[in-house]
Design an enzyme around this catalytic site. Structure first.
Site, PDB file in Angstrom:
ATOM      1  N   ARG B  67       0.814  -1.217   0.000  1.00 18.76           N
ATOM      2  CA  ARG B  67       0.000   0.000   0.000  1.00 18.76           C
ATOM      3  C   ARG B  67       0.846   1.264   0.000  1.00 18.76           C
ATOM      4  NH1 ARG B  67       0.752  -1.365   5.061  1.00 18.76           N
ATOM      5  NH2 ARG B  67       0.914   0.212   6.682  1.00 18.76           N
ATOM      6  N   TYR B  71       0.228   4.380  -2.365  1.00 23.52           N
ATOM      7  CA  TYR B  71       0.008   5.749  -1.883  1.00 23.52           C
ATOM      8  C   TYR B  71       1.046   6.703  -2.483  1.00 23.52           C
ATOM      9  CZ  TYR B  71      -3.061   3.663   1.666  1.00 23.52           C
ATOM     10  OH  TYR B  71      -4.057   2.986   2.310  1.00 23.52           O
ATOM     11  N   TYR B  93     -13.411  10.484  -1.021  1.00 22.18           N
ATOM     12  CA  TYR B  93     -14.696  10.046  -0.466  1.00 22.18           C
ATOM     13  C   TYR B  93     -14.872  10.427   1.006  1.00 22.18           C
ATOM     14  CZ  TYR B  93     -18.021   6.382   1.020  1.00 22.18           C
ATOM     15  OH  TYR B  93     -19.065   5.689   1.550  1.00 22.18           O
TER      16      TYR B  93
END
Lengths: 63, 263
Positions: B67, B71, B93
């Site tokens: 991850r 990122y 979001y």
């Protein structure tokens, strides 16, 4: 009107509800949901990325 | 440091399509040169109606991909456009600063290079939870933890306040590869929680809708039922207080003493 625009108006206007939609529009929304895969619904964040992501340990009353 | 021409603003469109976005957030999106979006696909489609150059960040995710690499690639994509002198907007979001590393790090990176960068708040799932469940965090206090982090680290929670565990469906998962932890892993969480709460304590499974056509999920179960409860990637566990607030008489007396001296 596109189904996205319909959803926008539905979200903006509290006097409107799903019961105002036609059966065709409801089916279209369901199709949209069925094919919508949100890869990042879960953020894997339980491990700090880097040491500096952790708070200053001097502020931890346990230490 | 002289500020350069490119700018970055990270905004949140809220949780429900159409219902939560602020006018200011929408203006940022409409006036941007390029808009990056990290959200579910229906929200993305809606954002695409506001600007002609909308780019999803979802393709950076990969099965088994670290991850941190994902990122960093997202941050690089955003900052590359800022460096070209563009007005860049990142749409994340809910609230862009909640459960989201990319906006925080992108803003810090842009500022470090001398660009103007800022964040506009959005309506988060936490905000929806307070409204939908009628909880006022001011009443008893409210503690929030990511469920696995709550398990993996020594945390001290207060059973006289609300305890809210996010990403409960992944509680105890150490693989970072699954979308649902096992009942056995969640039973470990129940074991931790039953040190402070009775096993028949009533807890709620909460889900905020993402479309105006959907309903809120608020299912009440016993804490002991958590391992086998139906959970999704957006379920949150809400644990009401199990103990009464206890007045701190020593502090009261100390403050009373201060009051008499200040007259």
């Amino acid at each position: 009107m596109s189904i996205i625009k319909t959803l926008e108006l539905l979200g903006q206007d509290p006097s409107q509800s799903i019961s105002d939609l036609s059966e065709k529009q409801r089916q279209e929304i369901q199709r949209l949901k069925d094919k919508a895969e949100f890869l990042n619904a879960n953020m894997i964040i339980h491990e700090p990325d880097e040491p500096d992501d952790s708070p200053d340990p001097d502020r931890d009353p346990d230490i | 440091m002289t500020e350069k021409q490119g700018t970055l603003v990270c905004v949140g469109p809220g949780v429900i399509v159409g219902a939560h976005i602020s006018i200011r957030c929408q203006k940022h999106i409409e006036q941007a040169d390029v808009v990056f979006v990290n959200s579910h696909p229906i929200m993305l489609q809606w954002i695409e109606t506001m600007n002609t150059d909308v780019r999803s960040l979802q393709h950076f995710y990969g099965e088994g991909k670290d991850r941190r690499i994902t990122y960093q690639e997202m941050i690089d994509a955003i900052l590359d456009e800022v460096r070209q002198g563009k007005r860049v907007v990142g749409v994340f979001y809910g609230h862009p600063g909640v459960f989201a590393k990319v906006p925080h790090k992108s803003i810090a990176g842009a500022r470090a290079e001398g660009y103007t960068a800022s964040m506009e708040p959005g309506i988060s799932a936490e905000d929806c939870l307070y409204a939908d469940m009628g909880i006022d965090p001011g009443d008893y206090g409210c503690q929030h933890f990511e469920a696995s982090q709550y398990m993996f680290y020594h945390r001290r929670s207060d059973p006289s306040a609300y305890l809210i565990l996010w990403q409960i469906a992944l509680a105890g998962d150490t693989t970072i590869a699954r979308r649902l932890s096992s009942p056995e892993e969640r039973r470990v969480l129940v074991d931790i929680l039953t040190k402070d709460y009775p096993s028949d304590h009533r807890v709620a499974l909460y889900e905020s809708p993402i479309l105006p056509t959907e309903k809120v999920r608020e299912d009440w179960i016993f804490l002991s039922e958590l391992p086998t409860a139906r959970l999704t990637s957006v379920t949150t566990l809400v644990i009401p207080p199990a103990a009464r607030l206890r007045k701190n008489d020593a502090v009261y007396q100390k403050l009373a003493g201060l009051g008499s001296h200040s007259k």
